[in-house]
Design an enzyme around this catalytic site. Structure first.
Site, PDB file in Angstrom:
ATOM      1  CG  HIS A 241     -53.113   0.910 -96.230  1.00  0.00           C
ATOM      2  ND1 HIS A 241     -53.736   0.352 -97.331  1.00  0.00           N
ATOM      3  CD2 HIS A 241     -54.108   1.497 -95.518  1.00  0.00           C
ATOM      4  CE1 HIS A 241     -55.037   0.597 -97.277  1.00  0.00           C
ATOM      5  NE2 HIS A 241     -55.280   1.279 -96.185  1.00  0.00           N
ATOM      6  CG  ASN A 242     -51.023   5.004 -97.511  1.00  0.00           C
ATOM      7  OD1 ASN A 242     -51.806   4.162 -97.953  1.00  0.00           O
ATOM      8  ND2 ASN A 242     -49.999   5.449 -98.201  1.00  0.00           N
TER       9      ASN A 242
END
Length: 342
Positions: A241-242
């Site tokens: 994520h991210n």
């Protein structure tokens, strides 16, 4: 069987012709196996010895290769034979094309917006609020979650899962088994008990992106996970994520990227590399295979880690020496102090 003439192929790549402009071929083959009905190419000078004995109907070569070819060879002469090969391979591609239309067994929400000439395969599920651009291909058994958007001419092969709120650009290619927008690995620990943190960010993928089979790209915790234009990602990669991957970067198979990593533009990430999160890698970095990246990289260049393959006997010696480095360092310092006193 479709055939392609020397003249026709030359027009596709802007090549100079030597030989019979009307000669035709049906497909592409390796240099040492090509027949008179096939095209081949050379991109590495070490294989020039094969040119004179090639039976290929058409040879794609550079100007420097011409002298090594038989006089009767039909040549397409270009600046970069490998790039020319890539262009011709697309032009002659015989991969089956999906017919437009929606399979009877597909489940498509009434609120989905479907563009022109879209193909949706058997048992695919298109949920509420999805937008599919013109000429999109959704393979059999694919899932596209609520409010996701897929741009024109993008293709999902069979069994791709695209979660909710994902945005995928135009002219993308996603291979079977890929998962886009699954939950990031976000948890808080309360005295030994893991509390799941809902992952409410998106995945945003640019244009002309390719994603390999069984690769997983997690959605962001709050902000989105971003894959910029012209990124290529091989099979079996984990993008946490991210993560943010810059334009033109190539990621080979088996790479693991931890959360909140930023990878610059035009980087090359070798296979099975593992990269720590919450840091940045600058533009134009090459990480060789099985690299373990624990710190930010701020200067362009080639980076490596790990011990190259050795015989088991050599490796055991290397491991033993490595384990003894601390003791040797202490002995060296003791000797230095002893001689300093003298």
């Amino acid at each position: 069987m479709q055939v392609y003439s020397l003249q026709e192929l030359a027009q596709q790549i802007g090549a100079t012709i030597r030989g019979n402009a009307d000669v035709v071929v049906e497909s592409i083959a390796p240099l040492d196996k090509a027949t008179e009905k096939q095209l081949t190419f050379i991109s590495n000078p070490k294989f020039r010895s094969l040119l004179a004995q090639s039976h290929a109907g058409i040879l794609v070569v550079s100007e420097a290769d011409v002298a090594f070819c038989a006089e009767q060879s039909n040549l397409l002469i270009v600046k970069d034979p490998y790039v020319a090969y890539a262009v011709l391979a697309q032009y002659m591609d015989s991969t089956p094309k999906a017919a437009s239309g929606i399979a009877a067994s597909a489940v498509v929400s009434a609120s989905a917006v479907i563009g022109k000439n879209v193909s949706i395969g058997a048992n695919a599920v298109i949920e509420d609020g999805v937008t599919l651009g013109d000429h999109v291909v959704i393979g059999a058994n694919c899932f596209v979650g609520k409010n996701s958007k897929i741009g024109a001419y993008t293709q999902l092969w069979a069994n791709v899962s695209v979660y909710h709120e994902v945005e995928i650009g135009q002219h993308c290619l996603i291979q079977s088994g890929a998962v886009i927008g699954s939950d990031g690995f976000g948890y808080a620990n309360d005295r030994g008990r893991w509390i799941k943190i809902p992952q409410v960010g998106q995945v945003i993928i640019g244009n002309h992106v390719e994603i390999g089979a069984c690769t997983c790209i997690d959605r962001g915790a709050l902000d989105p996970t971003v894959i910029e234009d012209n990124v290529i990602i091989d099979n079996l990669c984990q993008i946490a994520h991210n993560v943010h991957i810059g334009t033109g970067t190539a990621v080979a198979g088996g790479v693991i990227m931890a959360g909140s990593l930023t990878v610059g533009r035009y980087c090359l990430i070798g296979g099975a590399s593992v990269i720590n999160g919450h840091m940045e890698i600058c533009d134009k970095v090459t990480i060789t295979g099985m690299g373990m990246v624990m710190r930010p990289i701020t200067e362009p260049g080639v980076y490596s880690s790990g011990i190259p393959l050795q015989t088991n006997k050599e490796w055991r010696k290397t491991a033993a020496l490595t384990l003894g480095i601390d003791a040797m360092n202490k002995r060296l310092k003791a000797l230095e102090k002893k001689f300093e006193k003298k």
